[in-house]
Design a protein around this motif. Structure first.
Motif, PDB file in Angstrom:
ATOM      1  N   LEU A   1     -33.441  13.512   6.385  1.00  0.00           N
ATOM      2  CA  LEU A   1     -34.775  12.982   6.083  1.00  0.00           C
ATOM      3  C   LEU A   1     -35.758  13.514   7.102  1.00  0.00           C
ATOM      4  O   LEU A   1     -35.618  13.273   8.307  1.00  0.00           O
ATOM      5  N   GLU A   2     -36.744  14.240   6.640  1.00  0.00           N
ATOM      6  CA  GLU A   2     -37.838  14.702   7.483  1.00  0.00           C
ATOM      7  C   GLU A   2     -39.096  13.939   7.092  1.00  0.00           C
ATOM      8  O   GLU A   2     -39.361  13.730   5.898  1.00  0.00           O
ATOM      9  N   PHE A   3     -39.861  13.502   8.090  1.00  0.00           N
ATOM     10  CA  PHE A   3     -41.085  12.783   7.780  1.00  0.00           C
ATOM     11  C   PHE A   3     -42.173  13.144   8.787  1.00  0.00           C
ATOM     12  O   PHE A   3     -41.887  13.593   9.897  1.00  0.00           O
ATOM     13  N   THR A   4     -43.405  12.932   8.390  1.00  0.00           N
ATOM     14  CA  THR A   4     -44.550  13.165   9.262  1.00  0.00           C
ATOM     15  C   THR A   4     -45.439  11.928   9.259  1.00  0.00           C
ATOM     16  O   THR A   4     -45.405  11.115   8.320  1.00  0.00           O
ATOM     17  N   VAL A   5     -46.212  11.778  10.336  1.00  0.00           N
ATOM     18  CA  VAL A   5     -47.191  10.697  10.451  1.00  0.00           C
ATOM     19  C   VAL A   5     -48.565  11.344  10.477  1.00  0.00           C
ATOM     20  O   VAL A   5     -48.833  12.214  11.320  1.00  0.00           O
ATOM     21  N   LYS A   6     -49.456  10.934   9.551  1.00  0.00           N
ATOM     22  CA  LYS A   6     -50.740  11.610   9.403  1.00  0.00           C
ATOM     23  C   LYS A   6     -51.899  10.613   9.476  1.00  0.00           C
ATOM     24  O   LYS A   6     -51.711   9.406   9.334  1.00  0.00           O
TER      25      LYS A   6
END
Length: 327
Positions: A73-78
């Motif tokens: 699982l790859e995620f980003t915070v924007k």
């Protein structure tokens, strides 16, 4: 001692029979899961909300990001605004990530504002909403007394703003007694009549700044003192500002502390009585909570002012931020 207590009778050996376990089958692909502090359930998309942040309490909240399926699982915070600070802490055993959220007080906008950031991963998106509150003309350095934190003010009774004795009647600090820090004991001749607020009753005062107006419940966690003086109960009184003191009865006259008395059994199990009173706060701002002696041997262990934000707990919430009030 062994594991597995469900009644007063201890089990003969460790067991977890009262736990009902379930076997869950994960998804066959990565799937975003987000759990925010204070929520009872996680979300896989949509929106979630954190508790409010303010400049006086300087809260820190967490958001847990985890994989509801299998595979990486790859995620980003924007869309993080300049005053939002996010620190990532990964659990190497599970691969889950905890995001610690704090605010840069120097960049806090004035007044009440709403803000958010987004967590994006595995084809899903969660918007995390929160409020920022920077009250005008009030800082940690100018505060006098306690300050509300998310609808609650929690007080260690020894941290009073003012104490007033009345003759032989007084409040005495008892070190290392009570739920968390100490206790304040109502002292006076046991053969004397009960004290009367405004006449011969000593008083503890707690100055506080409240953000919330409206109904308020004050809970006093006290020692489990019984009615040891004949023909007398165990009482105290409480008021806000200049309102008439309310008498709260912890133990009524003629009370029998014995088996098959559910109230007594509960006080033994908790090693405490709980006194409650209802009040109304007309406006936000500074207010003074007053606790008055009526009968001797009442020991205040913790005071909790609930403006609508109190969460269930055994010890009560940790003490709210406070500074000494000017006399």
């Amino acid at each position: 001692p062994v594991l597995g207590y469900t009644t007063w009778r201890d089990p003969p050996k460790n067991n977890l029979d009262h736990l009902k376990l379930a076997n869950l089958t994960p998804l066959d692909h990565a799937s975003l899961g987000v759990a925010v502090e204070g929520a009872s359930a996680s979300v896989a998309g949509g929106e979630a909300s954190l508790p409010r942040f303010d400049t006086l309490n300087r809260q820190r909240c967490y958001v847990d990001v985890f994989n509801r399926g299998s595979g990486p699982l790859e995620f980003t915070v924007k869309a993080v605004t300049p005053w939002v600070k996010i620190d990532r802490v990964q659990n190497p055993a599970t691969g889950d990530t905890r995001l610690w959220i704090t605010m840069d007080q120097r960049l806090f906008p004035a007044g009440l504002n709403r803000d958010s950031f987004e967590i994006i991963g595995a084809g899903s998106q969660v918007r995390v909403n929160f409020e920022l509150f920077n009250p005008a003309g009030l800082t940690r350095d100018t505060l006098e007394g306690f300050v509300e934190d998310r609808g609650v003010v929690a007080i260690e009774p020894e941290h009073y703003s003012r104490r007033t004795d009345s003759g032989a009647n007084r409040w005495l600090k008892v070190d290392d007694y009570g739920r968390t820090l100490s206790g304040m004991r109502a002292m006076g001749p046991v053969d004397a009549p009960s004290a009367t607020p405004g006449k011969d009753s000593p008083c503890l005062e707690y100055r506080m700044y409240l953000f919330t107006a409206g109904p308020v419940e004050v809970t006093a966690i006290t020692a489990p003192t019984l009615n040891f003086v004949p023909d007398r109960g165990v009482r105290y009184a409480v008021s806000f500002d200049d309102e008439a003191p309310q008498v709260v009865t912890l133990v009524p006259q003629g009370y029998q502390g014995q088996n098959r008395n559910p109230a007594w059994e509960k006080s033994v199990g908790n090693n405490a009585h709980y006194g409650k009173s209802q009040h109304a706060i007309a406006t936000a701002g500074y207010h003074t909570l007053k606790v008055w002696m009526i009968d001797p041997a009442v020991v205040m262990q913790k005071l909790v002012v609930d403006l609508g934000g109190l969460k269930p707990s055994y010890l009560g919430p940790p003490e709210s931020f406070h500074r000494p009030a000017r006399q």
